[in-house]
Design an enzyme around this catalytic site. Structure first.
Site, PDB file in Angstrom:
ATOM      1  N   GLN A  51       2.232  -5.968  -3.190  1.00 21.23           N
ATOM      2  CA  GLN A  51       2.571  -5.937  -1.765  1.00 21.23           C
ATOM      3  C   GLN A  51       3.866  -5.128  -1.560  1.00 21.23           C
ATOM      4  O   GLN A  51       4.062  -4.155  -2.261  1.00 21.23           O
ATOM      5  CB  GLN A  51       2.699  -7.363  -1.189  1.00 21.23           C
ATOM      6  CG  GLN A  51       1.358  -8.091  -1.031  1.00 21.23           C
ATOM      7  CD  GLN A  51       0.866  -8.725  -2.304  1.00 21.23           C
ATOM      8  OE1 GLN A  51       1.629  -9.314  -3.055  1.00 21.23           O
ATOM      9  NE2 GLN A  51      -0.417  -8.620  -2.577  1.00 21.23           N
ATOM     10  N   THR A  54       3.273 -12.438   2.992  1.00 21.46           N
ATOM     11  CA  THR A  54       2.390 -13.083   2.021  1.00 21.46           C
ATOM     12  C   THR A  54       3.121 -14.308   1.470  1.00 21.46           C
ATOM     13  O   THR A  54       4.189 -14.674   1.966  1.00 21.46           O
ATOM     14  CB  THR A  54       1.939 -12.080   0.931  1.00 21.46           C
ATOM     15  OG1 THR A  54       0.951 -12.722   0.119  1.00 21.46           O
ATOM     16  CG2 THR A  54       3.114 -11.626   0.058  1.00 21.46           C
ATOM     17  N   ASP A  81       0.807  -1.228   0.000  1.00 22.43           N
ATOM     18  CA  ASP A  81       0.000   0.000   0.000  1.00 22.43           C
ATOM     19  C   ASP A  81       0.834   1.270   0.000  1.00 22.43           C
ATOM     20  O   ASP A  81       0.461   2.278   0.605  1.00 22.43           O
ATOM     21  CB  ASP A  81      -0.967  -0.005   1.213  1.00 22.43           C
ATOM     22  CG  ASP A  81      -1.802  -1.259   1.215  1.00 22.43           C
ATOM     23  OD1 ASP A  81      -2.352  -1.594   0.160  1.00 22.43           O
ATOM     24  OD2 ASP A  81      -1.869  -1.930   2.263  1.00 22.43           O
ATOM     25  N   LYS A 124       1.834   2.229  -5.152  1.00 20.83           N
ATOM     26  CA  LYS A 124       2.493   1.738  -6.373  1.00 20.83           C
ATOM     27  C   LYS A 124       1.640   1.952  -7.615  1.00 20.83           C
ATOM     28  O   LYS A 124       2.146   2.357  -8.667  1.00 20.83           O
ATOM     29  CB  LYS A 124       2.804   0.232  -6.254  1.00 20.83           C
ATOM     30  CG  LYS A 124       3.810  -0.112  -5.189  1.00 20.83           C
ATOM     31  CD  LYS A 124       4.028  -1.609  -5.110  1.00 20.83           C
ATOM     32  CE  LYS A 124       2.864  -2.384  -4.562  1.00 20.83           C
ATOM     33  NZ  LYS A 124       2.505  -2.104  -3.175  1.00 20.83           N
ATOM     34  N   GLY A 125       0.342   1.697  -7.507  1.00 23.30           N
ATOM     35  CA  GLY A 125      -0.556   1.771  -8.673  1.00 23.30           C
ATOM     36  C   GLY A 125      -0.485   3.128  -9.341  1.00 23.30           C
ATOM     37  O   GLY A 125      -0.390   3.245 -10.564  1.00 23.30           O
ATOM     38  N   LYS A 126      -0.483   4.149  -8.516  1.00 24.25           N
ATOM     39  CA  LYS A 126      -0.445   5.516  -9.038  1.00 24.25           C
ATOM     40  C   LYS A 126       0.875   5.798  -9.766  1.00 24.25           C
ATOM     41  O   LYS A 126       0.887   6.433 -10.817  1.00 24.25           O
ATOM     42  CB  LYS A 126      -0.649   6.473  -7.855  1.00 24.25           C
ATOM     43  CG  LYS A 126      -0.678   7.911  -8.227  1.00 24.25           C
ATOM     44  CD  LYS A 126       0.432   8.629  -7.524  1.00 24.25           C
ATOM     45  CE  LYS A 126       0.724   9.926  -8.199  1.00 24.25           C
ATOM     46  NZ  LYS A 126       0.106  11.052  -7.540  1.00 24.25           N
ATOM     47  N   SER A 157       5.265  12.252  -4.442  1.00 30.31           N
ATOM     48  CA  SER A 157       3.859  12.251  -4.837  1.00 30.31           C
ATOM     49  C   SER A 157       3.047  12.860  -3.699  1.00 30.31           C
ATOM     50  O   SER A 157       3.311  12.602  -2.532  1.00 30.31           O
ATOM     51  CB  SER A 157       3.434  10.812  -5.132  1.00 30.31           C
ATOM     52  OG  SER A 157       2.044  10.685  -4.998  1.00 30.31           O
ATOM     53  N   GLY A 206      -4.375  -4.628  -3.996  1.00 33.20           N
ATOM     54  CA  GLY A 206      -5.386  -3.615  -4.316  1.00 33.20           C
ATOM     55  C   GLY A 206      -4.662  -2.350  -4.698  1.00 33.20           C
ATOM     56  O   GLY A 206      -4.126  -1.662  -3.839  1.00 33.20           O
ATOM     57  N   HIS A 207      -4.567  -2.073  -5.989  1.00 36.22           N
ATOM     58  CA  HIS A 207      -3.869  -0.877  -6.451  1.00 36.22           C
ATOM     59  C   HIS A 207      -4.908   0.145  -6.917  1.00 36.22           C
ATOM     60  O   HIS A 207      -5.587  -0.062  -7.908  1.00 36.22           O
ATOM     61  CB  HIS A 207      -2.913  -1.219  -7.600  1.00 36.22           C
ATOM     62  CG  HIS A 207      -1.782  -2.112  -7.176  1.00 36.22           C
ATOM     63  ND1 HIS A 207      -0.895  -2.666  -8.052  1.00 36.22           N
ATOM     64  CD2 HIS A 207      -1.397  -2.534  -5.951  1.00 36.22           C
ATOM     65  CE1 HIS A 207       0.000  -3.404  -7.385  1.00 36.22           C
ATOM     66  NE2 HIS A 207      -0.306  -3.338  -6.112  1.00 36.22           N
ATOM     67  N   GLY A 218     -10.988  -3.509   3.096  1.00 39.55           N
ATOM     68  CA  GLY A 218     -11.631  -2.421   3.836  1.00 39.55           C
ATOM     69  C   GLY A 218     -11.142  -2.299   5.278  1.00 39.55           C
ATOM     70  O   GLY A 218     -11.602  -1.440   6.025  1.00 39.55           O
TER      71      GLY A 218
HETATM   72  P1  IMP Z   1      -2.271 -12.936   2.238  1.00 35.92           P
HETATM   73  O1  IMP Z   1      -1.419 -12.355   1.177  1.00 35.92           O
HETATM   74  O2  IMP Z   1      -3.742 -12.725   2.001  1.00 35.92           O
HETATM   75  O3  IMP Z   1      -1.943 -14.343   2.554  1.00 35.92           O
HETATM   76  O4  IMP Z   1      -1.966 -12.105   3.594  1.00 35.92           O
HETATM   77  C1  IMP Z   1      -0.705 -12.192   4.259  1.00 35.92           C
HETATM   78  C2  IMP Z   1      -0.331 -10.843   4.866  1.00 35.92           C
HETATM   79  O5  IMP Z   1      -0.008  -9.944   3.828  1.00 35.92           O
HETATM   80  C3  IMP Z   1      -1.448 -10.177   5.677  1.00 35.92           C
HETATM   81  O6  IMP Z   1      -0.882  -9.446   6.731  1.00 35.92           O
HETATM   82  C4  IMP Z   1      -2.074  -9.230   4.662  1.00 35.92           C
HETATM   83  O7  IMP Z   1      -2.732  -8.145   5.277  1.00 35.92           O
HETATM   84  C5  IMP Z   1      -0.845  -8.783   3.902  1.00 35.92           C
HETATM   85  N1  IMP Z   1      -1.143  -8.354   2.533  1.00 35.92           N
HETATM   86  C6  IMP Z   1      -1.413  -9.138   1.464  1.00 35.92           C
HETATM   87  N2  IMP Z   1      -1.610  -8.403   0.368  1.00 35.92           N
HETATM   88  C7  IMP Z   1      -1.467  -7.123   0.740  1.00 35.92           C
HETATM   89  C8  IMP Z   1      -1.511  -5.882   0.030  1.00 35.92           C
HETATM   90  O8  IMP Z   1      -1.739  -5.813  -1.185  1.00 35.92           O
HETATM   91  N3  IMP Z   1      -1.294  -4.759   0.761  1.00 35.92           N
HETATM   92  C9  IMP Z   1      -0.997  -4.800   2.093  1.00 35.92           C
HETATM   93  N4  IMP Z   1      -0.933  -5.933   2.795  1.00 35.92           N
HETATM   94  C10 IMP Z   1      -1.164  -7.085   2.121  1.00 35.92           C
HETATM   95 MG    MG Z   2      -2.955  -1.939  -1.787  1.00 31.75          MG
END
Ligand code: IMP
Ligand code: MG
Length: 412
Positions: A230, A245, A35, A38-40, A401, A62-63, A307
């Site tokens: 991520q 992750t 978060d 990056k998307g921007k 940014s 989620g970008h 969310g």
């Molecule tokens: P998973 O990727 O759903 O298995 O989650 C593993 C960990 O990575 C958790 O703490 C999630 O909140 C975090 N995580 C996974 N994807 C994102 C992302 O795109 N942004 C921020 N945290 C993420």
């Molecule tokens: Mg994100």
């Protein structure tokens, strides 16, 4: 019937490369726990790239980007604009329903998305079995749970390690595909109970047919931007394990996760002026009181995928340097600097003593230092903040940014 295309884009060299000219490919990654915005930045760089390629992550990402003023959260489609070809490489985990919903959503903005998009037949597929396993494993871990996004990421990767995973090319042979789903359901039964296998097969096939024509390894010509997901600190091998992750987030995975040669690409590292983290795990600079609340509200720090409110804290220089050095970053980009405007003082972690990063963070003693806050980014106080970071990291911050819109970014 199935024809798995085996030509590898990596075998092809652009004329530029053959003539020994500068490599123009770029890899962009996040240097914190995701978060970072990056998307921007991808959207901005997409103007000078032909291809935008995903090589890792899955629908946990989620970008958020704005296309012609319209907000769009990308989970699986690369965050490029209408001039880009989009490729989802084999290192990406795919939830077909989420992908199709995103294609529909994006088609409302650019009606030719389906024509510009290809996806590797080697991509691993997330089933409802994996989503259920994800939730079930989280419960079983009790106080060791990770706080995953619940999108089935971990179980899909472990299927792969167990050699029982499903890939996109499996759909081309329905008999064998059905067998593989049955296997998977049997394997998962002790954890999630019986599932309706026929329904699972039918709903997956229905979603697959919508993108069947987009499945191929494309011929790549022109500049490629590899869009990381991520952040480096969530990498399963180099991050804050086990609170990570399950797919690699470091730039060195770009070639492996896409099949496209990326060794000489320039590396872009994106980080926020502060830090956020979703889910569990150590976060030494976390602000649990009012200051954290202010940053969360101003920065709109709520998960784009789930969310969930994001945990917020001060920038962490030792971890940022670790991520930047590990990734061998060429270009640093700071985002959301404006969120801190108006704070009296701004904190930064400057040392963990002799703690080994990033493994011993849980009980690490944090040294926090404060710099004077700023009212606007065009000020000496903000310059001092930037200089302190640059001095610590040993690299220049090239862009700052200061808002979600594509044009709200400036070179320094
Ligand atoms: P998973 O990727 O759903 O298995 O989650 C593993 C960990 O990575 C958790 O703490 C999630 O909140 C975090 N995580 C996974 N994807 C994102 C992302 O795109 N942004 C921020 N945290 C993420
Ligand atoms: Mg994100």
């Amino acid at each position: 019937m199935l024809s798995i295309k085996t030509e590898y884009p990596s075998k092809r060299r652009s004329l530029k490369e053959l003539k020994g000219e500068k490599e123009m490919n770029s890899i962009l990654v996040g240097l914190q726990w995701g978060d970072e915005g990056k998307g921007k930045v991808v959207q901005k760089l997409s103007r000078i790239n032909d291809w935008i390629v995903r090589f890792s992550g899955g629908p946990n990402a989620g970008h958020t980007v704005y296309h012609d003023g319209k907000k769009m959260v990308h989970h699986l489609l690369p965050s490029g604009t209408n001039r880009n070809k989009l490729f989802v490489g084999r290192g990406t985990l795919v939830d077909l329903k989420i992908l199709n919903d995103e294609i529909d959503e994006m088609s409302k903005i650019y009606d030719d998305v389906k024509k510009r998009f290809t996806i590797s037949s080697w991509c691993r597929i997330i089933t409802s079995i994996d989503r259920k396993l994800d939730l079930s494993f989280e419960k079983m871990k009790e106080d060791r749970s990770i706080g995953t996004t619940g999108r089935g990421i971990g179980p899909t990767v472990s299927n792969d390690a167990n050699r029982i995973g499903i890939r996109l090319f499996d759909f081309f042979d329905e008999t064998s595909f059905s067998k593989k789903i049955k296997y998977l359901a049997n394997f998962a039964k002790p954890f999630i109970g019986m599932i309706d296998v026929e329904e699972e097969i039918n709903s997956l096939l229905k979603e697959f047919r919508k993108i069947e024509d987009n499945v191929s390894e494309p011929f790549i010509a022109g500049n490629v931007l590899f869009e990381g997901t991520q952040g480096v600190l969530l990498d399963p091998m180099y991050g804050t394990y086990p609170y990570v992750t399950s797919t690699p987030t470091v730039p060195s995975f770009a070639s492996y996760g896409s099949g496209i040669q990326a060794d000489r690409a320039e590396k872009w590292g994106v980080f926020k002026a502060y830090v956020t983290r979703v889910g569990a795990g150590p976060f030494p600079t976390e602000l649990s009181g009012e200051e954290g609340e202010i940053i969360r509200k101003r920065g709109d720090e709520f998960g784009a995928t789930t969310g969930r409110p994001r945990r917020c804290g001060w920038i962490d220089l030792p971890l940022l340097k670790y991520a930047s050095d590990l990734s061998n970053i060429d270009h640093l980009v700071m985002t959301k600097a404006d969120v801190l405007n108006g704070l009296e003082k701004v904190g930064m972690c400057t040392s963990y003593g002799d703690t080994t990063l990033p493994y011993e963070l849980e009980n690490a003693s944090v040294r926090l230092e404060y710099t004077k806050g700023w009212k606007k980014l065009d000020s000496r106080e903000f310059d001092d903040f930037i200089s302190a970071i640059e001095k610590y990291i040993g690299k220049k911050i090239e862009y700052v940014s200061f808002g979600p819109k594509e044009e709200e970014i400036k070179p320094r």
